[in-house]
Design an enzyme around this catalytic site. Structure first.
Site, PDB file in Angstrom:
ATOM      1  N   SER A  58       0.724  -1.266   0.091  1.00 49.63           N
ATOM      2  CA  SER A  58       0.003  -0.096   0.037  1.00 49.63           C
ATOM      3  C   SER A  58       0.883   1.048  -0.028  1.00 49.63           C
ATOM      4  CB  SER A  58      -1.062   0.267   1.162  1.00 49.63           C
ATOM      5  OG  SER A  58      -1.706  -0.953   1.122  1.00 49.63           O
ATOM      6  N   HIS A  89      -3.516   0.774  -4.588  1.00 48.56           N
ATOM      7  CA  HIS A  89      -2.719  -0.518  -5.366  1.00 48.56           C
ATOM      8  C   HIS A  89      -3.383  -0.020  -6.726  1.00 48.56           C
ATOM      9  CE1 HIS A  89      -1.427  -3.439  -2.021  1.00 48.56           C
ATOM     10  NE2 HIS A  89      -2.131  -2.460  -1.136  1.00 48.56           N
ATOM     11  N   HIS A 111      -5.294  -9.618  -1.530  1.00 49.81           N
ATOM     12  CA  HIS A 111      -5.642  -9.881  -0.071  1.00 49.81           C
ATOM     13  C   HIS A 111      -6.607 -11.038   0.386  1.00 49.81           C
ATOM     14  CE1 HIS A 111      -3.828  -6.010  -0.666  1.00 49.81           C
ATOM     15  NE2 HIS A 111      -3.260  -6.258   0.560  1.00 49.81           N
ATOM     16  N   TYR A 113      -8.776 -10.593   2.431  1.00 47.23           N
ATOM     17  CA  TYR A 113     -10.056  -9.998   2.737  1.00 47.23           C
ATOM     18  C   TYR A 113     -10.842  -9.557   1.404  1.00 47.23           C
ATOM     19  CZ  TYR A 113      -7.262  -5.667   2.342  1.00 47.23           C
ATOM     20  OH  TYR A 113      -6.253  -4.633   1.624  1.00 47.23           O
ATOM     21  N   GLU A 114     -10.254  -9.515   0.315  1.00 48.93           N
ATOM     22  CA  GLU A 114     -10.725  -9.260  -0.918  1.00 48.93           C
ATOM     23  C   GLU A 114     -11.650 -10.159  -1.317  1.00 48.93           C
ATOM     24  OE1 GLU A 114      -8.336  -6.567  -3.852  1.00 48.93           O
ATOM     25  OE2 GLU A 114      -7.031  -7.581  -2.590  1.00 48.93           O
ATOM     26  N   ALA A 141       2.946  -2.217   4.094  1.00 45.36           N
ATOM     27  CA  ALA A 141       2.582  -1.307   5.053  1.00 45.36           C
ATOM     28  C   ALA A 141       2.175  -2.273   6.209  1.00 45.36           C
ATOM     29  CB  ALA A 141       1.678  -0.308   4.688  1.00 45.36           C
ATOM     30  N   MET A 244      -1.843  -7.685   6.672  1.00 48.63           N
ATOM     31  CA  MET A 244      -2.839  -8.351   6.064  1.00 48.63           C
ATOM     32  C   MET A 244      -2.237  -8.979   4.695  1.00 48.63           C
ATOM     33  SD  MET A 244      -5.861  -5.919   6.628  1.00 48.63           S
ATOM     34  CE  MET A 244      -6.177  -4.842   8.205  1.00 48.63           C
ATOM     35  N   SER A 245      -1.024  -9.350   4.545  1.00 49.05           N
ATOM     36  CA  SER A 245      -0.223  -9.536   3.461  1.00 49.05           C
ATOM     37  C   SER A 245       0.923 -10.213   3.502  1.00 49.05           C
ATOM     38  CB  SER A 245      -0.098  -8.494   2.468  1.00 49.05           C
ATOM     39  OG  SER A 245       0.826  -7.654   2.873  1.00 49.05           O
ATOM     40  N   ASN A 268       1.838   2.966  10.879  1.00 44.97           N
ATOM     41  CA  ASN A 268       1.032   3.382  12.101  1.00 44.97           C
ATOM     42  C   ASN A 268       1.420   2.548  13.465  1.00 44.97           C
ATOM     43  OD1 ASN A 268      -0.700   1.180  10.703  1.00 44.97           O
ATOM     44  ND2 ASN A 268      -1.488   1.205  12.792  1.00 44.97           N
ATOM     45  N   HIS A 282      -6.670   3.614   6.962  1.00 44.40           N
ATOM     46  CA  HIS A 282      -5.997   3.239   5.569  1.00 44.40           C
ATOM     47  C   HIS A 282      -5.271   4.704   5.309  1.00 44.40           C
ATOM     48  CE1 HIS A 282      -4.825   1.086   2.530  1.00 44.40           C
ATOM     49  NE2 HIS A 282      -5.452   1.566   1.532  1.00 44.40           N
TER      50      HIS A 282
END
Length: 314
Positions: A58, A89, A111, A113-114, A141, A244-245, A268, A282
């Site tokens: 990201s 992306h 990902h 979550y997609e 990220a 998440m990746s 973060n 995000h």
């Protein structure tokens, strides 16, 4: 096709046989067939024969812009390729040279979550392998769990925690295709130690030691950010950063025998205190990516020029 692809092809197969494998529902070699067909299609569209595959996380897609003599494809135009749905992306596969080294770069990844099956989000790694890629460099990220980390730090990933894998969600689940790798691949050496040391050396030369870290990355399914209790638990388990990746791609890349190096940009600080007013979002991730992107790009591009190729890594 390049020689790197041909070594995987069954002998004396006709085009009709390949088409059957690629398109037959439930064919046991379906993943291999789709990967082979896509690699073949891409290699007919460009003269670049990449030795390095780079995956941009990201806000970090600028790495692809460093490539010279670019040939770029939108994911939607590539046969069998998933589509990136996440803001930040770009959804492009870019071929070119980075300081003379042939590379392919994913501007955007996929990902869990997609909504994609885990085998589909890792398909590009197998396509990389069949195109001749020897070394994969992944960026992401991530939220910082280690309290010594600051927003903007770059973490060299030395190991990972695969939380979805604890529940059986592993990209290698199901029938194993020996043309890619063994049934039970080792993961204690998932992240190449020589490349980690190279990153430290290059980072020191570039004056990055103040914000260059080494740590353990933990993957979760997402898309919701972590609760305070989850962050505390993951930190106690030994994770320095959470995202998440990346981990699923690493597993498949190693299964295929490619070398792996990965970086997290700490975008973060994970919320660990119930009295905190901070909230992960995000937009903060993308903004931090912009601020540190140029230095991360310089680190990766310098590393690429110093990686030795044409060795038999397994």
């Amino acid at each position: 096709m390049s020689h790197s692809v041909e070594v995987y092809a069954p002998q004396n197969w006709t085009v009709e046989q390949w088409n059957f494998v690629v398109w037959s529902e439930g064919a046991p070699s379906n993943t291999f067939g789709r990967s082979y067909a896509t690699a073949d299609w891409l290699l007919t569209q460009t003269a670049v024969r990449p030795l390095v595959g780079i995956v941009c996380g990201s806000g970090l897609g600028g790495l692809a812009d460093l490539l010279k003599d670019q040939v770029a494809f939108n994911y939607r135009d590539i046969p069998n390729f998933p589509q990136s749905t996440v803001h930040g992306h770009a959804g492009r596969l870019v071929f070119g040279t980075l300081k003379g080294r042939p590379c392919v770069c994913m501007q955007g990844r996929f990902h869990l979550y997609e909504g994609y099956p885990i085998q589909k989000i890792t398909l590009p790694m197998r396509i990389f392998k069949l195109m001749g890629v020897e070394t994969v460099i992944l960026t992401n990220a991530a939220g910082g769990l280690n309290q010594d980390y600051k927003v903007g730090d770059i973490m060299i990933i030395k190991d990972h925690l695969n939380m979805p894998g604890f529940a059986g969600n592993n990209p290698l689940a199901g029938p194993n295709d020996e043309r890619f790798g063994v049934r039970f691949p080792c993961m204690s050496d998932a992240y190449d130690r020589e490349l980690q040391q190279l990153a430290v050396d290059v980072g020191t030369e570039l004056g990055y030691r103040d914000f260059l870290r080494e740590g353990v990355y933990c993957v979760l399914g997402g898309p919701s950010f972590e609760t305070i209790a989850e962050c505390r638990m993951l930190h106690k388990l030994g994770a320095d950063a959470v995202g998440m990746s990346t981990v699923h791609e690493v597993i498949v890349a190693r299964h295929c025998g490619m070398r792996v190096f990965a970086l997290s940009l700490i975008t973060n600080q994970a919320v660990m205190d119930y009295d905190s007013e901070e909230k992960a979002n995000h937009e903060e991730v993308l903004q931090t990516g912009k601020q540190r992107a140029e230095q991360l790009e310089r680190l990766v591009s310098t590393m690429v020029t110093r990686i030795e190729y044409n060795n038999n890594y397994s």
